[in-house]
Design a protein around this motif. Structure first.
Motif, PDB file in Angstrom:
ATOM      1  N   ARG A   1       0.831  -1.195   0.000  1.00  0.00           N
ATOM      2  CA  ARG A   1       0.000   0.000   0.000  1.00  0.00           C
ATOM      3  C   ARG A   1       0.872   1.254   0.000  1.00  0.00           C
ATOM      4  O   ARG A   1       1.969   1.268   0.536  1.00  0.00           O
ATOM      5  CB  ARG A   1      -0.917  -0.001   1.229  1.00  0.00           C
ATOM      6  N   THR A   2       0.363   2.302  -0.612  1.00  0.00           N
ATOM      7  CA  THR A   2       1.027   3.601  -0.620  1.00  0.00           C
ATOM      8  C   THR A   2       0.036   4.630  -0.098  1.00  0.00           C
ATOM      9  O   THR A   2      -1.181   4.394  -0.117  1.00  0.00           O
ATOM     10  CB  THR A   2       1.464   3.988  -2.043  1.00  0.00           C
ATOM     11  N   TRP A   3       0.550   5.750   0.378  1.00  0.00           N
ATOM     12  CA  TRP A   3      -0.365   6.754   0.910  1.00  0.00           C
ATOM     13  C   TRP A   3       0.229   8.140   0.906  1.00  0.00           C
ATOM     14  O   TRP A   3       1.444   8.326   0.852  1.00  0.00           O
ATOM     15  CB  TRP A   3      -0.809   6.389   2.327  1.00  0.00           C
ATOM     16  N   ILE A   4      -0.653   9.112   0.943  1.00  0.00           N
ATOM     17  CA  ILE A   4      -0.306  10.524   1.092  1.00  0.00           C
ATOM     18  C   ILE A   4      -1.136  11.056   2.255  1.00  0.00           C
ATOM     19  O   ILE A   4      -2.341  10.819   2.328  1.00  0.00           O
ATOM     20  CB  ILE A   4      -0.644  11.324  -0.182  1.00  0.00           C
ATOM     21  N   ARG A   5      -0.491  11.760   3.150  1.00  0.00           N
ATOM     22  CA  ARG A   5      -1.232  12.387   4.248  1.00  0.00           C
ATOM     23  C   ARG A   5      -1.831  13.700   3.760  1.00  0.00           C
ATOM     24  O   ARG A   5      -1.177  14.477   3.066  1.00  0.00           O
ATOM     25  CB  ARG A   5      -0.334  12.635   5.450  1.00  0.00           C
ATOM     26  N   LEU A   6      -3.082  13.950   4.137  1.00  0.00           N
ATOM     27  CA  LEU A   6      -3.812  15.142   3.726  1.00  0.00           C
ATOM     28  C   LEU A   6      -4.171  15.981   4.946  1.00  0.00           C
ATOM     29  O   LEU A   6      -4.150  15.495   6.078  1.00  0.00           O
ATOM     30  CB  LEU A   6      -5.109  14.747   3.011  1.00  0.00           C
ATOM     31  N   ASP A   7      -4.543  17.226   4.714  1.00  0.00           N
ATOM     32  CA  ASP A   7      -5.087  18.067   5.764  1.00  0.00           C
ATOM     33  C   ASP A   7      -6.587  17.848   5.820  1.00  0.00           C
ATOM     34  O   ASP A   7      -7.301  18.182   4.874  1.00  0.00           O
ATOM     35  CB  ASP A   7      -4.805  19.547   5.481  1.00  0.00           C
ATOM     36  N   GLY A   8      -7.071  17.277   6.897  1.00  0.00           N
ATOM     37  CA  GLY A   8      -8.500  17.054   7.050  1.00  0.00           C
ATOM     38  C   GLY A   8      -9.177  18.250   7.694  1.00  0.00           C
ATOM     39  O   GLY A   8      -8.518  19.170   8.187  1.00  0.00           O
ATOM     40  N   PRO A   9     -10.496  18.265   7.716  1.00  0.00           N
ATOM     41  CA  PRO A   9     -11.230  19.400   8.293  1.00  0.00           C
ATOM     42  C   PRO A   9     -11.102  19.457   9.812  1.00  0.00           C
ATOM     43  O   PRO A   9     -11.053  18.428  10.490  1.00  0.00           O
ATOM     44  CB  PRO A   9     -12.683  19.107   7.884  1.00  0.00           C
ATOM     45  N   GLY A  10     -11.033  20.650  10.340  1.00  0.00           N
ATOM     46  CA  GLY A  10     -11.054  20.854  11.788  1.00  0.00           C
ATOM     47  C   GLY A  10      -9.941  20.175  12.540  1.00  0.00           C
ATOM     48  O   GLY A  10     -10.113  19.763  13.679  1.00  0.00           O
ATOM     49  N   GLY A  11      -8.762  20.022  11.904  1.00  0.00           N
ATOM     50  CA  GLY A  11      -7.632  19.388  12.584  1.00  0.00           C
ATOM     51  C   GLY A  11      -7.688  17.874  12.572  1.00  0.00           C
ATOM     52  O   GLY A  11      -6.942  17.219  13.305  1.00  0.00           O
ATOM     53  N   SER A  12      -8.531  17.289  11.745  1.00  0.00           N
ATOM     54  CA  SER A  12      -8.595  15.831  11.658  1.00  0.00           C
ATOM     55  C   SER A  12      -7.391  15.289  10.894  1.00  0.00           C
ATOM     56  O   SER A  12      -6.704  16.011  10.182  1.00  0.00           O
ATOM     57  CB  SER A  12      -9.892  15.391  10.976  1.00  0.00           C
ATOM     58  N   GLU A  13      -7.137  14.010  11.060  1.00  0.00           N
ATOM     59  CA  GLU A  13      -6.071  13.306  10.351  1.00  0.00           C
ATOM     60  C   GLU A  13      -6.679  12.660   9.114  1.00  0.00           C
ATOM     61  O   GLU A  13      -7.701  11.983   9.215  1.00  0.00           O
ATOM     62  CB  GLU A  13      -5.495  12.239  11.282  1.00  0.00           C
ATOM     63  N   ALA A  14      -6.076  12.844   7.952  1.00  0.00           N
ATOM     64  CA  ALA A  14      -6.653  12.310   6.717  1.00  0.00           C
ATOM     65  C   ALA A  14      -5.571  11.675   5.853  1.00  0.00           C
ATOM     66  O   ALA A  14      -4.407  12.087   5.899  1.00  0.00           O
ATOM     67  CB  ALA A  14      -7.374  13.407   5.942  1.00  0.00           C
ATOM     68  N   TRP A  15      -5.979  10.667   5.073  1.00  0.00           N
ATOM     69  CA  TRP A  15      -5.037   9.912   4.250  1.00  0.00           C
ATOM     70  C   TRP A  15      -5.673   9.560   2.916  1.00  0.00           C
ATOM     71  O   TRP A  15      -6.858   9.233   2.849  1.00  0.00           O
ATOM     72  CB  TRP A  15      -4.655   8.594   4.932  1.00  0.00           C
ATOM     73  N   LEU A  16      -4.865   9.583   1.869  1.00  0.00           N
ATOM     74  CA  LEU A  16      -5.199   9.003   0.578  1.00  0.00           C
ATOM     75  C   LEU A  16      -4.377   7.722   0.476  1.00  0.00           C
ATOM     76  O   LEU A  16      -3.154   7.766   0.603  1.00  0.00           O
ATOM     77  CB  LEU A  16      -4.825   9.984  -0.543  1.00  0.00           C
ATOM     78  N   ILE A  17      -5.032   6.579   0.276  1.00  0.00           N
ATOM     79  CA  ILE A  17      -4.345   5.283   0.357  1.00  0.00           C
ATOM     80  C   ILE A  17      -4.577   4.477  -0.918  1.00  0.00           C
ATOM     81  O   ILE A  17      -5.709   4.378  -1.402  1.00  0.00           O
ATOM     82  CB  ILE A  17      -4.817   4.473   1.586  1.00  0.00           C
ATOM     83  N   GLY A  18      -3.491   3.896  -1.448  1.00  0.00           N
ATOM     84  CA  GLY A  18      -3.573   2.993  -2.591  1.00  0.00           C
ATOM     85  C   GLY A  18      -3.427   1.555  -2.144  1.00  0.00           C
ATOM     86  O   GLY A  18      -2.568   1.228  -1.312  1.00  0.00           O
ATOM     87  N   TRP A  19      -4.275   0.691  -2.692  1.00  0.00           N
ATOM     88  CA  TRP A  19      -4.344  -0.717  -2.291  1.00  0.00           C
ATOM     89  C   TRP A  19      -4.052  -1.610  -3.492  1.00  0.00           C
ATOM     90  O   TRP A  19      -4.898  -1.737  -4.377  1.00  0.00           O
ATOM     91  CB  TRP A  19      -5.744  -1.049  -1.800  1.00  0.00           C
ATOM     92  N   PRO A  20      -2.907  -2.285  -3.545  1.00  0.00           N
ATOM     93  CA  PRO A  20      -2.686  -3.246  -4.625  1.00  0.00           C
ATOM     94  C   PRO A  20      -3.684  -4.403  -4.528  1.00  0.00           C
ATOM     95  O   PRO A  20      -4.275  -4.641  -3.464  1.00  0.00           O
ATOM     96  CB  PRO A  20      -1.256  -3.750  -4.363  1.00  0.00           C
ATOM     97  N   PRO A  21      -3.881  -5.137  -5.619  1.00  0.00           N
ATOM     98  CA  PRO A  21      -4.778  -6.295  -5.566  1.00  0.00           C
ATOM     99  C   PRO A  21      -4.381  -7.263  -4.448  1.00  0.00           C
ATOM    100  O   PRO A  21      -3.195  -7.517  -4.219  1.00  0.00           O
ATOM    101  CB  PRO A  21      -4.577  -6.946  -6.943  1.00  0.00           C
ATOM    102  N   GLY A  22      -5.371  -7.744  -3.729  1.00  0.00           N
ATOM    103  CA  GLY A  22      -5.140  -8.756  -2.709  1.00  0.00           C
ATOM    104  C   GLY A  22      -4.610  -8.259  -1.382  1.00  0.00           C
ATOM    105  O   GLY A  22      -4.235  -9.056  -0.522  1.00  0.00           O
ATOM    106  N   THR A  23      -4.578  -6.943  -1.156  1.00  0.00           N
ATOM    107  CA  THR A  23      -4.049  -6.420   0.108  1.00  0.00           C
ATOM    108  C   THR A  23      -5.173  -6.039   1.064  1.00  0.00           C
ATOM    109  O   THR A  23      -6.314  -5.836   0.660  1.00  0.00           O
ATOM    110  CB  THR A  23      -3.143  -5.198  -0.125  1.00  0.00           C
TER     111      THR A  23
END
Length: 200
Positions: A68-90
């Protein structure tokens, strides 16, 4: 985090070993943090749905055939947010997000969520026997998402044989810990507790 490195996003949400991580400024993510009151579950769900429709952001995520790969994002109101990539079968394995509420949406491909409709004790146990009828499963195709409350126990999987999936996740407050579990039949066992230093 400004450079790619191996680490761990998880569950449905946050990172996992052999993954590659980086941070994208809120301007690149088109998701500015909002000040003021803590975000509600509905606001987190609206954020992940809106972000999942950002085609430029989704296309910017590097995809790896192995992990898996990911990028951390700025979420609303100080939340923690992520964009995540999932290879097949993970997948994430069984886990929870402690006292954080959260939401996630599939931005590309499809994911499956298995969850438990039961509230686990917060501390003081290593093994629990689950009762009948607590298991839930749902398919989350592109554009579909869900929100959840504190101590939500689930696992998220990309069951495709040949297609990556991409998803957007948000949690508030930022994850204080993640508990990871193993499961054999009706028996759920607490395997480890991770703190933010383990996946940042």
């Amino acid at each position: 985090m400004s450079s790619a490195h191996s680490a761990v996003p998880t569950a449905g949400s946050v990172p996992s070993p052999s993954s590659t991580s980086s941070t994208v400024p809120s301007s690149a993510a088109s998701a500015a943090s909002s000040g003021g009151a803590a975000p509600t579950i509905a606001e987190l769900l609206e954020f992940v749905r809106r972000t999942a429709r950002n085609e430029e952001l989704i296309a910017s995520l590097p995809l790896d055939p192995e992990g898996r790969t990911w990028i951390r994002l700025d979420g609303p109101g100080g939340s923690e947010a992520w964009l995540i990539g999932w290879p097949p079968g993970t997948g994430t394995g069984w886990h929870d997000h402690a006292d954080s509420i959260g939401a996630f949406t599939t931005a590309a491909g499809a994911l499956k969520e298995h969850s438990l409709a039961v509230r686990l004790p917060t501390d003081g146990w290593k093994t629990l026997e689950l009762t009948d009828g607590v298991d839930r499963s749902r398919e989350l195709a592109t554009g579909q998402g869900r929100a959840f409350g504190q101590n939500h126990v689930h696992e998220v999987l990309n069951e495709s044989d040949d297609e990556h999936a991409v998803s957007v996740h948000a949690y508030y407050p930022p994850l204080p810990r993640i508990r990871r579990f193993s499961r054999t039949g009706a028996v759920l066992r607490l395997e480890q507790t991770e703190s933010p230093e383990d996946w940042q």
